[in-house]
Design an enzyme around this catalytic site. Structure first.
Site, PDB file in Angstrom:
ATOM      1  N   HIS A  72       0.841  -1.203   0.000  1.00  0.00           N
ATOM      2  CA  HIS A  72       0.000   0.000   0.000  1.00  0.00           C
ATOM      3  C   HIS A  72       0.877   1.255   0.000  1.00  0.00           C
ATOM      4  O   HIS A  72       1.825   1.346   0.763  1.00  0.00           O
ATOM      5  CB  HIS A  72      -0.915   0.011   1.232  1.00  0.00           C
ATOM      6  CG  HIS A  72      -2.161  -0.787   1.044  1.00  0.00           C
ATOM      7  ND1 HIS A  72      -3.329  -0.533   1.715  1.00  0.00           N
ATOM      8  CD2 HIS A  72      -2.433  -1.829   0.220  1.00  0.00           C
ATOM      9  CE1 HIS A  72      -4.254  -1.393   1.335  1.00  0.00           C
ATOM     10  NE2 HIS A  72      -3.736  -2.197   0.445  1.00  0.00           N
ATOM     11  N   TYR A 201      -9.101   5.487   8.203  1.00  0.00           N
ATOM     12  CA  TYR A 201      -9.267   5.677   9.645  1.00  0.00           C
ATOM     13  C   TYR A 201     -10.242   6.848   9.808  1.00  0.00           C
ATOM     14  O   TYR A 201      -9.919   7.968   9.394  1.00  0.00           O
ATOM     15  CB  TYR A 201      -7.941   6.048  10.318  1.00  0.00           C
ATOM     16  CG  TYR A 201      -6.878   4.959  10.295  1.00  0.00           C
ATOM     17  CD1 TYR A 201      -6.078   4.750   9.170  1.00  0.00           C
ATOM     18  CD2 TYR A 201      -6.661   4.160  11.413  1.00  0.00           C
ATOM     19  CE1 TYR A 201      -5.103   3.763   9.155  1.00  0.00           C
ATOM     20  CE2 TYR A 201      -5.678   3.172  11.410  1.00  0.00           C
ATOM     21  CZ  TYR A 201      -4.908   2.980  10.280  1.00  0.00           C
ATOM     22  OH  TYR A 201      -3.937   2.002  10.273  1.00  0.00           O
ATOM     23  N   PRO A 293      -4.108  -0.293  18.735  1.00  0.00           N
ATOM     24  CA  PRO A 293      -3.843  -0.727  17.357  1.00  0.00           C
ATOM     25  C   PRO A 293      -3.944   0.369  16.293  1.00  0.00           C
ATOM     26  O   PRO A 293      -3.640   0.127  15.125  1.00  0.00           O
ATOM     27  CB  PRO A 293      -4.905  -1.817  17.117  1.00  0.00           C
ATOM     28  CG  PRO A 293      -5.949  -1.607  18.156  1.00  0.00           C
ATOM     29  CD  PRO A 293      -5.299  -0.932  19.314  1.00  0.00           C
ATOM     30  N   LYS A 297       1.114  -0.794  14.974  1.00  0.00           N
ATOM     31  CA  LYS A 297       2.523  -0.900  15.398  1.00  0.00           C
ATOM     32  C   LYS A 297       2.873  -2.150  16.205  1.00  0.00           C
ATOM     33  O   LYS A 297       4.043  -2.479  16.362  1.00  0.00           O
ATOM     34  CB  LYS A 297       2.901   0.321  16.259  1.00  0.00           C
ATOM     35  CG  LYS A 297       2.932   1.611  15.503  1.00  0.00           C
ATOM     36  CD  LYS A 297       4.139   1.658  14.591  1.00  0.00           C
ATOM     37  CE  LYS A 297       4.073   2.776  13.597  1.00  0.00           C
ATOM     38  NZ  LYS A 297       4.276   2.395  12.220  1.00  0.00           N
ATOM     39  N   TYR A 385       4.190   6.069  10.174  1.00  0.00           N
ATOM     40  CA  TYR A 385       3.327   4.954   9.763  1.00  0.00           C
ATOM     41  C   TYR A 385       4.132   3.866   9.046  1.00  0.00           C
ATOM     42  O   TYR A 385       3.926   2.686   9.303  1.00  0.00           O
ATOM     43  CB  TYR A 385       2.202   5.477   8.859  1.00  0.00           C
ATOM     44  CG  TYR A 385       1.057   4.491   8.707  1.00  0.00           C
ATOM     45  CD1 TYR A 385       0.087   4.360   9.691  1.00  0.00           C
ATOM     46  CD2 TYR A 385       0.952   3.678   7.583  1.00  0.00           C
ATOM     47  CE1 TYR A 385      -0.969   3.455   9.562  1.00  0.00           C
ATOM     48  CE2 TYR A 385      -0.095   2.769   7.438  1.00  0.00           C
ATOM     49  CZ  TYR A 385      -1.050   2.670   8.436  1.00  0.00           C
ATOM     50  OH  TYR A 385      -2.085   1.760   8.300  1.00  0.00           O
TER      51      TYR A 385
HETATM   52  P1  RFL Z   1       1.408 -12.686  20.991  1.00  0.00           P
HETATM   53  O1  RFL Z   1       0.966 -12.683  19.554  1.00  0.00           O
HETATM   54  O2  RFL Z   1       0.412 -12.378  22.025  1.00  0.00           O
HETATM   55  O3  RFL Z   1       2.051 -14.101  21.259  1.00  0.00           O
HETATM   56  C1  RFL Z   1       2.407 -14.518  22.554  1.00  0.00           C
HETATM   57  C2  RFL Z   1       2.343 -16.025  22.602  1.00  0.00           C
HETATM   58  O4  RFL Z   1       2.716 -16.432  23.909  1.00  0.00           O
HETATM   59  C3  RFL Z   1       1.856 -17.488  24.310  1.00  0.00           C
HETATM   60  N1  RFL Z   1       1.818 -17.576  25.785  1.00  0.00           N
HETATM   61  C4  RFL Z   1       2.424 -18.557  26.456  1.00  0.00           C
HETATM   62  N2  RFL Z   1       3.170 -19.602  26.077  1.00  0.00           N
HETATM   63  C5  RFL Z   1       3.627 -20.454  27.036  1.00  0.00           C
HETATM   64  N3  RFL Z   1       3.345 -20.293  28.374  1.00  0.00           N
HETATM   65  C6  RFL Z   1       2.594 -19.262  28.801  1.00  0.00           C
HETATM   66  N4  RFL Z   1       2.289 -19.129  30.104  1.00  0.00           N
HETATM   67  C7  RFL Z   1       2.106 -18.336  27.835  1.00  0.00           C
HETATM   68  N5  RFL Z   1       1.348 -17.211  27.908  1.00  0.00           N
HETATM   69  C8  RFL Z   1       1.207 -16.767  26.651  1.00  0.00           C
HETATM   70  C9  RFL Z   1       0.508 -17.094  23.715  1.00  0.00           C
HETATM   71  O5  RFL Z   1      -0.366 -18.200  23.600  1.00  0.00           O
HETATM   72  C10 RFL Z   1       0.935 -16.535  22.366  1.00  0.00           C
HETATM   73  O6  RFL Z   1       0.930 -17.524  21.337  1.00  0.00           O
HETATM   74  O7  RFL Z   1       2.627 -11.688  21.215  1.00  0.00           O
HETATM   75  P2  RFL Z   1       3.861 -11.285  20.250  1.00  0.00           P
HETATM   76  O8  RFL Z   1       4.451 -12.515  19.624  1.00  0.00           O
HETATM   77  O9  RFL Z   1       4.680 -10.355  21.030  1.00  0.00           O
HETATM   78  O10 RFL Z   1       3.178 -10.515  19.017  1.00  0.00           O
HETATM   79  C11 RFL Z   1       2.545  -9.281  19.230  1.00  0.00           C
HETATM   80  C12 RFL Z   1       1.390  -9.104  18.236  1.00  0.00           C
HETATM   81  O11 RFL Z   1       0.568 -10.248  18.274  1.00  0.00           O
HETATM   82  C13 RFL Z   1       0.555  -7.852  18.559  1.00  0.00           C
HETATM   83  O12 RFL Z   1       1.385  -6.789  18.949  1.00  0.00           O
HETATM   84  C14 RFL Z   1      -0.256  -7.386  17.336  1.00  0.00           C
HETATM   85  O13 RFL Z   1      -1.240  -8.341  17.002  1.00  0.00           O
HETATM   86  C15 RFL Z   1      -0.930  -6.042  17.609  1.00  0.00           C
HETATM   87  N6  RFL Z   1      -1.814  -5.622  16.526  1.00  0.00           N
HETATM   88  C16 RFL Z   1      -1.296  -5.052  15.374  1.00  0.00           C
HETATM   89  N7  RFL Z   1       0.034  -4.935  15.213  1.00  0.00           N
HETATM   90  C17 RFL Z   1       0.541  -4.439  14.039  1.00  0.00           C
HETATM   91  O14 RFL Z   1       1.776  -4.345  13.913  1.00  0.00           O
HETATM   92  N8  RFL Z   1      -0.265  -4.057  12.991  1.00  0.00           N
HETATM   93  C18 RFL Z   1      -1.622  -4.140  13.070  1.00  0.00           C
HETATM   94  O15 RFL Z   1      -2.300  -3.854  12.095  1.00  0.00           O
HETATM   95  C19 RFL Z   1      -2.196  -4.627  14.318  1.00  0.00           C
HETATM   96  N9  RFL Z   1      -3.522  -4.742  14.469  1.00  0.00           N
HETATM   97  C20 RFL Z   1      -3.195  -5.749  16.673  1.00  0.00           C
HETATM   98  C21 RFL Z   1      -4.034  -5.285  15.617  1.00  0.00           C
HETATM   99  C22 RFL Z   1      -3.753  -6.317  17.817  1.00  0.00           C
HETATM  100  C23 RFL Z   1      -5.128  -6.414  17.941  1.00  0.00           C
HETATM  101  N10 RFL Z   1      -5.636  -7.027  19.101  1.00  0.00           N
HETATM  102  C24 RFL Z   1      -6.605  -8.047  19.106  1.00  0.00           C
HETATM  103  C25 RFL Z   1      -4.995  -6.805  20.366  1.00  0.00           C
HETATM  104  C26 RFL Z   1      -5.401  -5.373  15.729  1.00  0.00           C
HETATM  105  C27 RFL Z   1      -5.951  -5.913  16.890  1.00  0.00           C
HETATM  106  C28 RFL Z   1      -7.450  -5.955  16.987  1.00  0.00           C
HETATM  107  C1  PHB Z   2      -6.064  -4.637  10.594  1.00  0.00           C
HETATM  108  O1  PHB Z   2      -6.217  -4.801   9.373  1.00  0.00           O
HETATM  109  O2  PHB Z   2      -6.359  -5.524  11.418  1.00  0.00           O
HETATM  110  C2  PHB Z   2      -5.539  -3.348  11.082  1.00  0.00           C
HETATM  111  C3  PHB Z   2      -5.060  -2.419  10.174  1.00  0.00           C
HETATM  112  C4  PHB Z   2      -4.574  -1.202  10.620  1.00  0.00           C
HETATM  113  C5  PHB Z   2      -4.574  -0.934  11.962  1.00  0.00           C
HETATM  114  C6  PHB Z   2      -5.028  -1.867  12.879  1.00  0.00           C
HETATM  115  C7  PHB Z   2      -5.533  -3.080  12.443  1.00  0.00           C
HETATM  116  O3  PHB Z   2      -4.106   0.271  12.389  1.00  0.00           O
END
Ligand code: RFL
Ligand code: PHB
Length: 390
Positions: A72, A201, A293, A297, A385
């Site tokens: 993008h 957004y 989110p 990041k 971004y």
């Molecule tokens: P995770 O993905 O939470 O993985 C951690 C893993 O640790 C396991 N765990 C354990 N394992 C063993 N023993 C235990 N006691 C444990 N406790 C936990 C868990 O089961 C899991 O598998 O962390 P990690 O790897 O640091 O990754 C971080 C990302 O997942 C997170 O920052 C992003 O998803 C945030 N996020 C976004 N980030 C972006 O860069 N771009 C985005 O567009 C974006 N959109 C989002 C998001 C997060 C969202 N939510 C639901 C919080 C959109 C949403 C809605």
């Molecule tokens: C997503 O597609 O899940 C998404 C995209 C941009 C954001 C957060 C989540 O800032």
């Protein structure tokens, strides 16, 4: 069992770190509480910065992303009927972001683990961390009801916000910085074409909305909801109606509706834990910090953490140097805080805060006016971004 680096958590941070270490011949074992299917079932990030794209390329695991991902060049900020285009490619000398789901990144890393000698123990229960203040820390956990022990030189806590790693650092050493926002995001994933070819957004009087996507046939949308809202209060049709209102008349009229493949509410939080290293324990990703989110990041910060940490550990194991591991926390945190600032500022600009009143709203309008009229303001948003350099 014995390894060089015991990694707790098989999310993106743990998987990327494990692969980066294995690529250099360093042994790593991942211990994950959930099953592989459970980890793949979590619908999260969608936008990858260069740092994440580069890790997949360095690992030679970018084929599917290159084929199926959508580069993008820009995105929109919407306020009522006004649409402000942030042309990130033009404003940042050609940088792009890659729209490719966290689920797909995780799947690509998981699928390659076996062939690259990266062992992942799934469904490891009651993971406990021992002796992190020594040079011989170890983990214990239950696998199929039998206690196992994993000895290592270092432990990497990649276990997300709720994992045990951060809690293993004594209170006297760690400090928490936190802001909890008075709303969450209700997300819907559906197999319908996106309403726009770039993300939107939107700040609407009913609250924030985001139009995103996973592919040309799969859309991801979010709306701001109060913290106590229940998913059951949002049948699909109500959610599509609300998105059509909040995204404004143009984009709203282009929404294609379809049944939800996934629908869930996530709270929003800014959180930083310092330091990210304590003796033989390192923290990476959501284990150390959370961003709302809005700036996309979270996953990308996990990527920059493991980029720094893998370099530091490789230099320790291959050259016997400890300066990288000694400065890891400081180096990683410098980038973390800048992403925290950007995510907080975009969240503040684009959401409706229940207690902010007319003054708060006028501040938002003034800032959006400024962004719409200023190349410098747009450039600042664009460079944050696409991701600040490592
Ligand atoms: P995770 O993905 O939470 O993985 C951690 C893993 O640790 C396991 N765990 C354990 N394992 C063993 N023993 C235990 N006691 C444990 N406790 C936990 C868990 O089961 C899991 O598998 O962390 P990690 O790897 O640091 O990754 C971080 C990302 O997942 C997170 O920052 C992003 O998803 C945030 N996020 C976004 N980030 C972006 O860069 N771009 C985005 O567009 C974006 N959109 C989002 C998001 C997060 C969202 N939510 C639901 C919080 C959109 C949403 C809605
Ligand atoms: C997503 O597609 O899940 C998404 C995209 C941009 C954001 C957060 C989540 O800032």
């Amino acid at each position: 069992m014995k390894t060089d680096v015991a990694i707790i958590g098989g999310g993106p941070a743990g998987l990327m770190l494990g692969h980066l270490l294995r690529q250099q011949g360093i042994d790593a074992v991942i211990v994950e509480r959930q099953s592989a299917d459970y980890v793949l079932g979590r619908i999260r990030a969608g936008v990858l910065e260069k740092v994440t794209v580069d890790i997949l390329k360095d690992l030679d695991l970018a084929d599917r992303m290159n084929k199926e991902g959508l580069p993008h060049d820009g995105f929109f900020l919407a306020d009522g009927e006004r649409l402000i285009h942030i042309d990130i490619a033009e404003l940042t000398c050609g940088s792009q972001v890659m729209v490719y789901g966290q689920t797909e990144v995780t799947r690509d890393l998981m699928d390659a683990a076996d062939s690259r000698g990266l062992e992942i123990v799934y469904e490891a229960k009651d993971v406990a961390i021992h002796d992190v203040d020594s040079d011989a820390p170890y983990l214990t956990y239950l696998k199929d009801g039998v206690e196992q022990r994993l000895d290592a030189r270092f432990i990497a806590g990649c276990d997300g916000f709720h994992g045990p790693s951060r809690k293993a650092i004594p209170d006297s050493v760690g400090k928490v910085y936190e802001r909890v926002y008075p709303f969450g995001w209700l997300g819907i994933l559906a197999d319908v074409p996106p309403c726009n070819d770039e993300l939107i957004y939107a700040n609407h009087s009913n609250g924030f909305a985001l139009a995103s996507m996973r592919s040309n046939t799969r859309s991801r949308y979010y709306i701001q909801v109060p913290l106590d809202e229940k998913v059951e209060e949002w049948p699909d049709e109500r959610l599509w109606d609300e998105l059509a209102v909040r995204l404004g008349p143009e984009a709203g009229s282009r929404i294609t509706r379809g049944p939800a493949l996934e629908k869930s509410i996530a709270p929003l939080r800014s959180f930083v834990f310092e330091p990210m290293r304590y003796k033989s324990l390192f923290l990476a990703g959501d284990a150390a910090h959370i961003v709302p989110p809005t700036g996309a990041k979270g996953l990308n910060l996990a990527s920059s953490d493991v980029a720094y940490l893998s370099r530091a550990l490789i230099s320790y194991f291959k050259e016997g140097k400890s300066d990288g591991i000694d400065t890891y926390s400081q180096t990683a945190l410098a980038r973390v805080w800048k992403s925290e600032r950007f995510s907080w500022s975009l969240t503040t600009l684009m959401h409706r805060f229940p207690d902010d009143g007319d003054f708060g709203r006028r501040m938002q309008v003034a800032e959006l006016d400024y962004i719409a009229s200023s190349e410098a303001a747009k450039k600042s948003i664009a460079e944050n971004y696409v991701g600040l350099p490592l």
